[in-house]
Design a protein around this motif. Structure first.
Motif, PDB file in Angstrom:
ATOM      1  N   GLN A   8       7.726  10.815   9.718  1.00  0.00           N
ATOM      2  CA  GLN A   8       6.334  10.470  10.005  1.00  0.00           C
ATOM      3  C   GLN A   8       5.767   9.541   8.933  1.00  0.00           C
ATOM      4  O   GLN A   8       5.042   8.588   9.238  1.00  0.00           O
ATOM      5  CB  GLN A   8       5.473  11.736  10.076  1.00  0.00           C
ATOM      6  CG  GLN A   8       5.520  12.477  11.402  1.00  0.00           C
ATOM      7  CD  GLN A   8       4.509  13.616  11.401  1.00  0.00           C
ATOM      8  OE1 GLN A   8       4.488  14.448  10.498  1.00  0.00           O
ATOM      9  NE2 GLN A   8       3.674  13.643  12.417  1.00  0.00           N
ATOM     10  N   ALA A   9       6.097   9.828   7.688  1.00  0.00           N
ATOM     11  CA  ALA A   9       5.584   9.013   6.587  1.00  0.00           C
ATOM     12  C   ALA A   9       6.061   7.581   6.714  1.00  0.00           C
ATOM     13  O   ALA A   9       5.297   6.626   6.495  1.00  0.00           O
ATOM     14  CB  ALA A   9       6.006   9.611   5.249  1.00  0.00           C
ATOM     15  N   SER A  10       7.327   7.391   7.069  1.00  0.00           N
ATOM     16  CA  SER A  10       7.849   6.039   7.252  1.00  0.00           C
ATOM     17  C   SER A  10       7.139   5.326   8.395  1.00  0.00           C
ATOM     18  O   SER A  10       6.835   4.122   8.310  1.00  0.00           O
ATOM     19  CB  SER A  10       9.356   6.081   7.514  1.00  0.00           C
ATOM     20  OG  SER A  10      10.051   6.514   6.363  1.00  0.00           O
ATOM     21  N   LEU A 267      -2.841  17.415   6.350  1.00  0.00           N
ATOM     22  CA  LEU A 267      -3.613  16.308   6.910  1.00  0.00           C
ATOM     23  C   LEU A 267      -2.879  15.723   8.112  1.00  0.00           C
ATOM     24  O   LEU A 267      -1.653  15.698   8.157  1.00  0.00           O
ATOM     25  CB  LEU A 267      -3.847  15.237   5.853  1.00  0.00           C
ATOM     26  CG  LEU A 267      -4.748  15.650   4.680  1.00  0.00           C
ATOM     27  CD1 LEU A 267      -4.899  14.497   3.699  1.00  0.00           C
ATOM     28  CD2 LEU A 267      -6.114  16.108   5.155  1.00  0.00           C
ATOM     29  N   SER A 268      -3.635  15.254   9.079  1.00  0.00           N
ATOM     30  CA  SER A 268      -3.047  14.774  10.328  1.00  0.00           C
ATOM     31  C   SER A 268      -2.620  13.322  10.214  1.00  0.00           C
ATOM     32  O   SER A 268      -3.117  12.572   9.355  1.00  0.00           O
ATOM     33  CB  SER A 268      -4.065  14.907  11.461  1.00  0.00           C
ATOM     34  OG  SER A 268      -5.109  13.957  11.296  1.00  0.00           O
ATOM     35  N   PRO A 269      -1.727  12.864  11.099  1.00  0.00           N
ATOM     36  CA  PRO A 269      -1.371  11.439  11.114  1.00  0.00           C
ATOM     37  C   PRO A 269      -2.585  10.528  11.291  1.00  0.00           C
ATOM     38  O   PRO A 269      -2.642   9.451  10.692  1.00  0.00           O
ATOM     39  CB  PRO A 269      -0.409  11.330  12.300  1.00  0.00           C
ATOM     40  CG  PRO A 269       0.237  12.679  12.370  1.00  0.00           C
ATOM     41  CD  PRO A 269      -0.862  13.644  12.016  1.00  0.00           C
ATOM     42  N   GLU A 270      -3.566  10.955  12.096  1.00  0.00           N
ATOM     43  CA  GLU A 270      -4.761  10.127  12.281  1.00  0.00           C
ATOM     44  C   GLU A 270      -5.568  10.016  10.994  1.00  0.00           C
ATOM     45  O   GLU A 270      -6.119   8.954  10.684  1.00  0.00           O
ATOM     46  CB  GLU A 270      -5.627  10.673  13.415  1.00  0.00           C
ATOM     47  CG  GLU A 270      -5.121  10.322  14.791  1.00  0.00           C
ATOM     48  CD  GLU A 270      -4.941   8.815  14.961  1.00  0.00           C
ATOM     49  OE1 GLU A 270      -5.952   8.075  14.882  1.00  0.00           O
ATOM     50  OE2 GLU A 270      -3.806   8.358  15.150  1.00  0.00           O
ATOM     51  N   GLU A 271      -5.653  11.109  10.238  1.00  0.00           N
ATOM     52  CA  GLU A 271      -6.345  11.053   8.948  1.00  0.00           C
ATOM     53  C   GLU A 271      -5.613  10.119   7.990  1.00  0.00           C
ATOM     54  O   GLU A 271      -6.239   9.359   7.240  1.00  0.00           O
ATOM     55  CB  GLU A 271      -6.467  12.455   8.357  1.00  0.00           C
ATOM     56  CG  GLU A 271      -7.464  13.340   9.088  1.00  0.00           C
ATOM     57  CD  GLU A 271      -7.456  14.775   8.610  1.00  0.00           C
ATOM     58  OE1 GLU A 271      -8.550  15.324   8.365  1.00  0.00           O
ATOM     59  OE2 GLU A 271      -6.348  15.364   8.483  1.00  0.00           O
ATOM     60  N   ILE A 272      -4.291  10.174   8.016  1.00  0.00           N
ATOM     61  CA  ILE A 272      -3.504   9.278   7.171  1.00  0.00           C
ATOM     62  C   ILE A 272      -3.734   7.821   7.573  1.00  0.00           C
ATOM     63  O   ILE A 272      -3.886   6.938   6.721  1.00  0.00           O
ATOM     64  CB  ILE A 272      -2.003   9.615   7.244  1.00  0.00           C
ATOM     65  CG1 ILE A 272      -1.738  11.057   6.806  1.00  0.00           C
ATOM     66  CG2 ILE A 272      -1.197   8.626   6.410  1.00  0.00           C
ATOM     67  CD1 ILE A 272      -2.071  11.363   5.390  1.00  0.00           C
ATOM     68  N   ARG A 273      -3.772   7.551   8.878  1.00  0.00           N
ATOM     69  CA  ARG A 273      -4.010   6.168   9.332  1.00  0.00           C
ATOM     70  C   ARG A 273      -5.373   5.668   8.858  1.00  0.00           C
ATOM     71  O   ARG A 273      -5.523   4.492   8.509  1.00  0.00           O
ATOM     72  CB  ARG A 273      -3.908   6.077  10.852  1.00  0.00           C
ATOM     73  CG  ARG A 273      -2.486   6.142  11.370  1.00  0.00           C
ATOM     74  CD  ARG A 273      -2.379   5.745  12.829  1.00  0.00           C
ATOM     75  NE  ARG A 273      -1.023   5.892  13.306  1.00  0.00           N
ATOM     76  CZ  ARG A 273      -0.534   6.988  13.883  1.00  0.00           C
ATOM     77  NH1 ARG A 273      -1.343   8.047  14.076  1.00  0.00           N
ATOM     78  NH2 ARG A 273       0.723   7.045  14.273  1.00  0.00           N
ATOM     79  N   ASP A 274      -6.365   6.552   8.876  1.00  0.00           N
ATOM     80  CA  ASP A 274      -7.665   6.170   8.322  1.00  0.00           C
ATOM     81  C   ASP A 274      -7.507   5.668   6.891  1.00  0.00           C
ATOM     82  O   ASP A 274      -7.984   4.588   6.538  1.00  0.00           O
ATOM     83  CB  ASP A 274      -8.616   7.377   8.302  1.00  0.00           C
ATOM     84  CG  ASP A 274      -9.254   7.678   9.639  1.00  0.00           C
ATOM     85  OD1 ASP A 274      -9.252   6.803  10.525  1.00  0.00           O
ATOM     86  OD2 ASP A 274      -9.771   8.797   9.798  1.00  0.00           O
ATOM     87  N   MET A 275      -6.830   6.467   6.073  1.00  0.00           N
ATOM     88  CA  MET A 275      -6.796   6.227   4.626  1.00  0.00           C
ATOM     89  C   MET A 275      -5.799   5.154   4.206  1.00  0.00           C
ATOM     90  O   MET A 275      -5.971   4.518   3.170  1.00  0.00           O
ATOM     91  CB  MET A 275      -6.502   7.529   3.899  1.00  0.00           C
ATOM     92  CG  MET A 275      -7.544   8.608   4.128  1.00  0.00           C
ATOM     93  SD  MET A 275      -7.225  10.092   3.156  1.00  0.00           S
ATOM     94  CE  MET A 275      -5.722  10.701   3.936  1.00  0.00           C
TER      95      MET A 275
END
Length: 285
Positions: A8-10, A267-275
């Motif tokens: 997911q991180a990649s 934290l969710s993937p969507e939160e990560i995309r925000d940041m």
């Protein structure tokens, strides 16, 4: 679970920006030059990196990298208002903005606040500390000139290594003047600001920076940072590595690791995309 979050991180690296990376050439030991950094970011699918230097403007360096790297990933530049550029020097600010700087940092290594903790690793000259405050505790007139120049250009003004008191006042005054503002790494001990105050600043429209290096150095746990992100809101926060030091892992590998750790913290993937993508895009726009 780790294999799943690693994948997911990649995926979440694609389209991401790291807005706090140190590169060579530099008077401090760095591991990669701007070309090498952008090439590594491009190979990971990232959209861009911000070349930060404590002592030199980097916008023209970024332009040179973008002309000749052959990469889709872009380099961006800024300016930190330390003594080698004259400190709180409106002329250095105007020049950097004309060259395309997107972030202007208030003094970092040379701030009065940072020097009150002692030298940082690599400091090589004695100097007085720089404060944004006058003798009455208000902002110096030159700070308002800098604010107005940053606002006129559409760039962003960051707090650097100012004291918490200076940073909060700067953010309040900046937002009152319509300046786009960044609260720089509030988990760093020299600039530590409680999460509740971070939220107050975010409520004013200030972007809040979260740095991986503060976790690596044991200044804050991943869980504590994740809790602060939830309080502030991912749509008002961006993540960055503050990496590039020689002998340490590369910024891109550390950005991936940062994302993975935040996913594991819930934290969710969507939160990560925000940041990692949406907020940095807003800062650079």
């Amino acid at each position: 679970m780790k294999d799943e979050t690693a994948a997911q991180a990649s995926e979440l690296l694609v389209g991401a920006y790291d807005l706090h990376v140190h590169s060579s050439p530099s008077v401090f030991p760095r591991m990669e030059d701007g070309f090498e950094l952008v090439q590594e970011a491009d190979a990971a699918g990232m959209a861009g990196v911000m070349l930060k230097s404590h002592y030199e403007p980097t916008a023209l360096r970024a332009e040179l990298v973008n002309r000749h790297s052959g990469c889709k990933a872009k380099a961006y530049g800024g300016l930190a208002l330390n003594w080698p550029v004259g400190g709180l020097n409106i002329y250095a600010v105007e020049n950097a903005l004309r060259a395309g700087a997107r972030i202007i940092w208030m003094p970092t290594r040379d701030s009065k606040n940072s020097l009150s903790f002692g030298d940082m690793e690599g400091d090589f000259f004695r100097r007085p500390g720089i404060s944004v405050l006058d003798e009455n505790g208000g902002l110096k007139p030159c700070v308002y000139e800098i604010m107005d120049a940053v606002k006129a250009s559409g760039a962003v003004l960051a707090t650097g290594h100012l004291s918490p008191e200076e940073s909060v006042l700067l953010c309040r005054e900046g937002r009152a003047r319509g300046v786009r503002m960044i609260l720089t790494h509030p988990e760093f001990p020299r600039t530590f600001i409680e999460p509740a105050v971070q939220k107050e600043m975010a409520d004013l429209g200030v972007f809040i920076e979260k740095n991986w290096l503060n976790i690596v150095m044991g200044r804050v746990t991943v869980q504590e940072m994740a809790a602060a992100i939830r309080l502030v809101g991912s749509g008002r926060t961006y993540i960055a590595t503050d990496r590039g030091q020689r002998g340490q892992p590369s910024p891109v590998s550390e950005f991936r690791r940062f994302i993975q750790e935040l996913l594991q913290a819930g934290l969710s993937p969507e939160e990560i995309r925000d940041m990692a993508q949406r907020v940095p895009e807003a800062i650079l726009s």
